[in-house]
Design a protein around this motif. Structure first.
Motif, PDB file in Angstrom:
ATOM      1  N   TRP A 182     -11.102   5.859  -3.517  1.00  0.00           N
ATOM      2  CA  TRP A 182     -11.361   4.675  -4.341  1.00  0.00           C
ATOM      3  C   TRP A 182     -10.565   3.468  -3.876  1.00  0.00           C
ATOM      4  O   TRP A 182     -10.957   2.322  -4.105  1.00  0.00           O
ATOM      5  N   LEU A 183      -9.427   3.705  -3.169  1.00  0.00           N
ATOM      6  CA  LEU A 183      -8.621   2.590  -2.675  1.00  0.00           C
ATOM      7  C   LEU A 183      -9.368   1.770  -1.624  1.00  0.00           C
ATOM      8  O   LEU A 183      -9.076   0.598  -1.415  1.00  0.00           O
ATOM      9  N   LEU A 184     -10.318   2.391  -0.958  1.00  0.00           N
ATOM     10  CA  LEU A 184     -11.032   1.695   0.113  1.00  0.00           C
ATOM     11  C   LEU A 184     -11.859   0.527  -0.411  1.00  0.00           C
ATOM     12  O   LEU A 184     -12.199  -0.378   0.338  1.00  0.00           O
ATOM     13  N   SER A 185     -12.172   0.576  -1.713  1.00  0.00           N
ATOM     14  CA  SER A 185     -12.961  -0.520  -2.283  1.00  0.00           C
ATOM     15  C   SER A 185     -12.144  -1.397  -3.214  1.00  0.00           C
ATOM     16  O   SER A 185     -12.677  -2.223  -3.934  1.00  0.00           O
ATOM     17  N   THR A 186     -10.795  -1.186  -3.216  1.00  0.00           N
ATOM     18  CA  THR A 186      -9.915  -2.006  -4.037  1.00  0.00           C
ATOM     19  C   THR A 186      -8.786  -2.542  -3.184  1.00  0.00           C
ATOM     20  O   THR A 186      -8.621  -2.171  -2.036  1.00  0.00           O
ATOM     21  N   SER A 187      -7.975  -3.403  -3.773  1.00  0.00           N
ATOM     22  CA  SER A 187      -6.820  -3.946  -3.054  1.00  0.00           C
ATOM     23  C   SER A 187      -5.704  -2.914  -3.047  1.00  0.00           C
ATOM     24  O   SER A 187      -5.252  -2.464  -4.091  1.00  0.00           O
ATOM     25  N   THR A 188      -5.231  -2.524  -1.874  1.00  0.00           N
ATOM     26  CA  THR A 188      -4.126  -1.563  -1.802  1.00  0.00           C
ATOM     27  C   THR A 188      -2.819  -2.177  -2.286  1.00  0.00           C
ATOM     28  O   THR A 188      -1.873  -1.466  -2.582  1.00  0.00           O
ATOM     29  N   ASP A 189      -2.749  -3.487  -2.396  1.00  0.00           N
ATOM     30  CA  ASP A 189      -1.537  -4.116  -2.916  1.00  0.00           C
ATOM     31  C   ASP A 189      -1.366  -3.827  -4.393  1.00  0.00           C
ATOM     32  O   ASP A 189      -0.259  -3.788  -4.914  1.00  0.00           O
ATOM     33  N   THR A 190      -2.472  -3.659  -5.104  1.00  0.00           N
ATOM     34  CA  THR A 190      -2.392  -3.418  -6.537  1.00  0.00           C
ATOM     35  C   THR A 190      -2.887  -2.034  -6.915  1.00  0.00           C
ATOM     36  O   THR A 190      -2.705  -1.595  -8.036  1.00  0.00           O
ATOM     37  N   GLY A 191      -3.531  -1.325  -5.962  1.00  0.00           N
ATOM     38  CA  GLY A 191      -4.154  -0.074  -6.301  1.00  0.00           C
ATOM     39  C   GLY A 191      -3.342   1.166  -6.018  1.00  0.00           C
ATOM     40  O   GLY A 191      -3.640   2.210  -6.555  1.00  0.00           O
ATOM     41  N   THR A 192      -2.349   1.102  -5.144  1.00  0.00           N
ATOM     42  CA  THR A 192      -1.601   2.308  -4.806  1.00  0.00           C
ATOM     43  C   THR A 192      -0.657   2.713  -5.938  1.00  0.00           C
ATOM     44  O   THR A 192      -0.097   1.875  -6.620  1.00  0.00           O
ATOM     45  N   PRO A 193      -0.473   4.025  -6.144  1.00  0.00           N
ATOM     46  CA  PRO A 193       0.388   4.483  -7.232  1.00  0.00           C
ATOM     47  C   PRO A 193       1.841   4.148  -6.986  1.00  0.00           C
ATOM     48  O   PRO A 193       2.278   4.024  -5.834  1.00  0.00           O
ATOM     49  N   PRO A 194       2.637   4.006  -8.068  1.00  0.00           N
ATOM     50  CA  PRO A 194       4.064   3.706  -7.901  1.00  0.00           C
ATOM     51  C   PRO A 194       4.805   4.858  -7.249  1.00  0.00           C
ATOM     52  O   PRO A 194       4.413   6.017  -7.382  1.00  0.00           O
ATOM     53  N   GLN A 195       5.882   4.529  -6.531  1.00  0.00           N
ATOM     54  CA  GLN A 195       6.703   5.528  -5.858  1.00  0.00           C
ATOM     55  C   GLN A 195       8.117   5.514  -6.443  1.00  0.00           C
ATOM     56  O   GLN A 195       8.585   4.486  -6.925  1.00  0.00           O
ATOM     57  N   PRO A 196       8.820   6.644  -6.399  1.00  0.00           N
ATOM     58  CA  PRO A 196      10.179   6.700  -6.953  1.00  0.00           C
ATOM     59  C   PRO A 196      11.123   5.779  -6.200  1.00  0.00           C
ATOM     60  O   PRO A 196      10.993   5.584  -4.996  1.00  0.00           O
ATOM     61  N   SER A 197      12.086   5.218  -6.934  1.00  0.00           N
ATOM     62  CA  SER A 197      13.145   4.457  -6.294  1.00  0.00           C
ATOM     63  C   SER A 197      14.205   5.421  -5.789  1.00  0.00           C
ATOM     64  O   SER A 197      14.284   6.570  -6.219  1.00  0.00           O
ATOM     65  N   ALA A 198      15.048   4.949  -4.871  1.00  0.00           N
ATOM     66  CA  ALA A 198      16.110   5.800  -4.330  1.00  0.00           C
ATOM     67  C   ALA A 198      17.046   6.276  -5.427  1.00  0.00           C
ATOM     68  O   ALA A 198      17.546   7.401  -5.399  1.00  0.00           O
ATOM     69  N   ALA A 199      17.283   5.428  -6.431  1.00  0.00           N
ATOM     70  CA  ALA A 199      18.215   5.782  -7.503  1.00  0.00           C
ATOM     71  C   ALA A 199      17.715   6.975  -8.310  1.00  0.00           C
ATOM     72  O   ALA A 199      18.500   7.812  -8.761  1.00  0.00           O
TER      73      ALA A 199
END
Length: 208
Positions: free
Chosen positions: A22-39
């Motif tokens: 589904w990301l291929l038809s959306t903006s990857t800047d706003t569509g990718t899931p959040p990732q953990p921070s180092a903390a």
């Protein structure tokens, strides 16, 4: 019930828990899931405090993670022919699964829950798992009418080739929970690069 022991089950295949199509038809800047921070990946210095007594074994029926608005039924998961953990049907966006041959959530040992980050239509049950913070609460309803309450100790992301099977799936002397989905960034050519893993331990129970 057999526990996950010294021979850990194989890492969840990154493709299995999210396609990213589904990301291929959306903006990857706003569509990718959040990732953990180092903390959030650093061990919680207070994680050993507040551990609750183990519960008797009982299959789980539902998982709730209020901080990221997860409220989903659970199905049993087994291993595939290749030894990796099977996954819920991709079309079921709000469905997670637990490794039913292993520890039941709340009993002594390491219980494993897995779910999709997305499917071909968009975000799925664990899309926001990487945004979870240390200290957050995870609740698991069980068939015996009890609810196991876990506190998050760490949230980490691992590449597929460096997935630490023993750390994630290894035996524990206290009741612990792992919640797993795809993560580690997304490539149009290869899909998701790894997995997000939440580490939590039992800190309470209701209905006992």
């Amino acid at each position: 019930m057999r526990r996950i022991g010294d021979t850990a089950i194989a890492a969840v295949t990154v493709v299995a828990l999210g396609t990213g199509v589904w990301l291929l038809s959306t903006s990857t800047d706003t569509g990718t899931p959040p990732q953990p921070s180092a903390a959030e990946g650093r061990p919680d210095p207070g994680g050993e405090r507040g551990a609750a007594h183990p519960l008797m074994a009982s299959p789980p029926t539902r998982i709730r993670i209020p901080a990221i608005r997860v409220n989903a039924p659970l199905m049993g998961l087994s291993l595939t022919a290749s030894g990796s953990l099977d996954v819920p049907p991709p079309a079921e966006k709000n469905l997670a699964g637990w490794y039913e041959t292993g520890t039941t959530p709340g009993d002594t040992g390491t219980a494993v829950v897995a779910g999709h980050v997305d499917n071909t239509e968009g975000p799925a049950v664990f899309y926001d798992l990487g945004a979870l913070k240390r200290g957050a609460t995870i609740e698991v309803d069980r068939e015996d009418a009890t609810t196991a309450v876990f506190t998050v100790d760490a949230v980490e992301v691992y590449s597929a080739k460096n997935f630490p099977d023993a750390k994630v799936y290894g035996a524990s002397p206290r009741p612990e929970l792992r919640v797993i989905t795809c993560g580690g960034g997304y490539s149009r050519s290869t899909g998701y690069q790894g997995n997000v893993v939440v580490f939590a331990h039992l800190t309470g129970a209701r209905g006992t």
